[in-house]
Write a protein that holds these residues in place. Structure first.
Motif, mmCIF file in Angstrom:
data_model
loop_
_atom_site.group_PDB
_atom_site.id
_atom_site.type_symbol
_atom_site.label_atom_id
_atom_site.label_comp_id
_atom_site.label_asym_id
_atom_site.label_seq_id
_atom_site.Cartn_x
_atom_site.Cartn_y
_atom_site.Cartn_z
ATOM 1 N N ARG A 284 0.773 -1.028 -0.276
ATOM 2 C CA ARG A 284 -0.013 -0.095 -0.037
ATOM 3 C C ARG A 284 0.974 1.250 0.048
ATOM 4 O O ARG A 284 1.458 1.176 0.782
ATOM 5 N N ILE A 285 0.354 2.279 -0.549
ATOM 6 C CA ILE A 285 1.361 3.472 -1.163
ATOM 7 C C ILE A 285 0.585 3.908 -0.234
ATOM 8 O O ILE A 285 -0.280 4.583 -0.398
ATOM 9 N N ASP B 7 -0.726 -7.220 -5.187
ATOM 10 C CA ASP B 7 -1.808 -5.831 -4.846
ATOM 11 C C ASP B 7 -1.719 -5.118 -4.083
ATOM 12 O O ASP B 7 -0.975 -4.778 -3.822
ATOM 13 N N VAL B 8 -1.872 -3.540 -5.166
ATOM 14 C CA VAL B 8 -1.185 -2.821 -4.891
ATOM 15 C C VAL B 8 -2.856 -2.048 -4.579
ATOM 16 O O VAL B 8 -3.521 -1.676 -5.208
ATOM 17 N N GLY B 9 -2.118 -1.235 -3.254
ATOM 18 C CA GLY B 9 -3.292 -0.116 -3.270
ATOM 19 C C GLY B 9 -2.985 1.428 -2.954
ATOM 20 O O GLY B 9 -1.436 1.396 -2.657
ATOM 21 N N ILE B 10 -3.407 2.479 -2.558
ATOM 22 C CA ILE B 10 -3.081 3.455 -1.891
ATOM 23 C C ILE B 10 -4.109 4.427 -1.583
ATOM 24 O O ILE B 10 -5.669 3.810 -1.039
ATOM 25 N N ARG C 170 -5.077 -1.531 -7.157
ATOM 26 C CA ARG C 170 -6.313 -2.103 -7.452
ATOM 27 C C ARG C 170 -7.394 -1.356 -6.280
ATOM 28 O O ARG C 170 -8.731 -1.428 -6.165
ATOM 29 N N SER C 171 -6.547 -1.151 -4.596
ATOM 30 C CA SER C 171 -7.645 -0.693 -3.698
ATOM 31 C C SER C 171 -7.185 1.058 -4.011
ATOM 32 O O SER C 171 -6.475 1.580 -3.773
ATOM 33 N N ALA C 172 -7.870 1.694 -3.582
ATOM 34 C CA ALA C 172 -8.071 3.498 -3.118
ATOM 35 C C ALA C 172 -9.101 3.414 -1.337
ATOM 36 O O ALA C 172 -9.436 2.873 -1.329
ATOM 37 N N GLU D 293 -15.483 5.956 -10.235
ATOM 38 C CA GLU D 293 -15.919 6.492 -11.705
ATOM 39 C C GLU D 293 -14.830 5.770 -12.404
ATOM 40 O O GLU D 293 -14.299 5.064 -13.613
ATOM 41 N N ALA D 294 -13.136 5.512 -12.070
ATOM 42 C CA ALA D 294 -13.020 5.308 -12.178
ATOM 43 C C ALA D 294 -12.049 3.476 -12.904
ATOM 44 O O ALA D 294 -11.663 3.168 -13.366
ATOM 45 N N GLY D 295 -13.281 2.997 -12.134
ATOM 46 C CA GLY D 295 -13.351 1.711 -11.192
ATOM 47 C C GLY D 295 -12.711 0.864 -11.025
ATOM 48 O O GLY D 295 -11.924 -0.213 -11.130
ATOM 49 N N PHE D 296 -11.834 1.408 -9.482
ATOM 50 C CA PHE D 296 -10.481 0.702 -8.535
ATOM 51 C C PHE D 296 -11.982 -0.247 -8.295
ATOM 52 O O PHE D 296 -13.018 -0.415 -8.073
ATOM 53 N N GLU D 297 -11.157 -1.791 -8.229
ATOM 54 C CA GLU D 297 -12.124 -2.840 -7.142
ATOM 55 C C GLU D 297 -12.195 -2.388 -6.325
ATOM 56 O O GLU D 297 -13.772 -3.230 -6.064
ATOM 57 N N LYS D 298 -11.606 -1.481 -5.273
ATOM 58 C CA LYS D 298 -12.214 -1.205 -3.962
ATOM 59 C C LYS D 298 -12.433 0.077 -3.635
ATOM 60 O O LYS D 298 -11.217 0.515 -3.599
#
Ligand code: SAM
Ligand code: SF4
Length: 333
Positions: free
Chosen positions: A63-64, A90-93, A120-122, A155-160
């Motif tokens: 996670r960033i 899996d990379v998230g921010i 994948r996730s924000a 809108e961007a469509g992150f998985e989560k």
């Protein structure tokens, strides 16, 4: 990698900057902060090398975070490279959201560019739906930007897309049900987080602390009994509950009051100045960047990782009259 207490380490949280465009009181001291110089901060190359070695040792999720990661230049191309590291699936921010709707030179929103890069996730921080409370809490009048960022992320469509709200007594109580409704309308997974002593010590006082159990009680008074959902797990320490009649889940992260909080910890943290930390709630940190810059080879860096994992404490020390050493903004939340 497994530590002395059976924690299996598969998650690396990487802070890419100590800088931020907001000034949340629980994270950053109000007095003017001295930023690290560019030299003191890990380069993207250095972070990628550490991630590659971590991945060989079993890190699967990254996670960033920061500071505000989206304030660092070229964060999108960096994320693209990070997402391609072999073994990282899996990379998230984590972000305050205020820059997610910002348009990139190629016309995409930053959120869309991150999704295209493979993020994948924000996890977006939003403690209140009241503009004035937001301004007072963050020191910036960016409420509209944060909301636009949430919309851009959806809108961007992150998985989560998750919303994180830190609980503060005499402020959060009025925000709880509004945030639950807001998350429901937008299909966001909301988590309430107990205040932790990671800022200046004057912020974490009994006066400001609102336990998750009390937040849950206040919500139940309004919505009816929440059903515990121990079967629902994300990659973190939240306990989830279902809101009656809705199919909505809400998470509670009780770092201070949940005595099993650390049992399933799977994390290491890398600060933006290259210190590897085995636990957010311990002063232990190890200067990985110094090793890298003195020319350590991959095997030596791998050994360094294992050494840090061996030193991981059984649980955090937040309950033991812990005095913050570094602000959250300098560790990476
Ligand atoms: N700037 C980004 C953001 O605000 O999401 C990423 C970094 S921030 C340090 C990560 C998370 O830590 C945020 O959700 C923030 O609310 C949380 N946080 C900061 N200080 C905290 C504290 N003292 N106790 C609990 N959570 C805290
Ligand atoms: Fe910045 Fe996030 Fe800390 Fe707020 S919580 S000051 S947005 S790093």
């Amino acid at each position: 990698m497994e530590d002395r207490f059976g924690h299996l380490i598969s998650y690396l949280r990487i802070s890419v900057t100590d800088r931020c465009n907001e000034r949340c009181g629980y994270c950053m001291p109000s007095e003017l902060q001295e930023w690290l110089s560019r030299d003191e901060v890990m380069s993207y190359e250095e972070i990628l090398r550490v991630t590659e070695i971590g991945a060989r040792l079993g890190v699967r999720k990254v996670r960033i975070t920061g500071g505000e990661p989206l304030t660092r230049r070229d964060i999108v191309p960096f994320c693209e490279r990070l997402c391609r590291v072999a073994g990282i699936d899996d990379v998230g921010i984590s972000t305050n959201g205020t820059l997610l709707a910002k348009v990139q030179p190629d016309g995409r929103t930053t959120a869309a560019a991150l999704v295209d890069a493979g993020v994948r996730s924000a996890n977006i921080s939003l403690d209140t739906l009241d503009r004035e409370t937001y301004r007072a809490a963050t020191g910036r009048d960016y409420f509209d930007r944060a909301l636009a960022g949430i919309d851009a992320a959806l809108e961007a469509g992150f998985e989560k897309v998750k919303l994180n709200a830190v609980l503060m007594r005499n402020s959060s109580e009025e925000q709880l049900s509004g945030l639950v409704n807001f998350a429901h309308q937008r299909g966001l997974l909301l988590r309430f987080i107990e205040l932790m002593p990671v800022s200046t010590s004057d912020v974490l006082t009994e006066r400001n602390f609102l336990p998750v159990a009390e937040a849950l009680r206040l919500l139940q008074a309004e919505f009816g009994a929440f059903e515990p959902r121990p079967d629902f797990k994300t990659n973190g320490p939240a306990s989830y509950y279902a809101v009656p009649g809705r199919g909505q889940l809400v998470g509670f992260i009780g770092a201070m009051t949940n005595f099993h909080f650390c049992d399933s910890c799977n994390k290491l943290r890398l600060t933006c100045d290259g210190k590897l930390r085995p636990c957010l709630g311990s002063h232990l940190e190890f200067d990985l960047l110094a090793e890298i810059r003195r020319g350590a080879d991959d095997e030596q860096i791998a050994a360094f990782f294992r050494h840090v994992v061996e030193r991981k404490p059984r649980e955090h020390e937040f309950r033991d009259n812990y005095q913050p050493g570094r602000q959250m903004v300098a560790i990476g939340g």
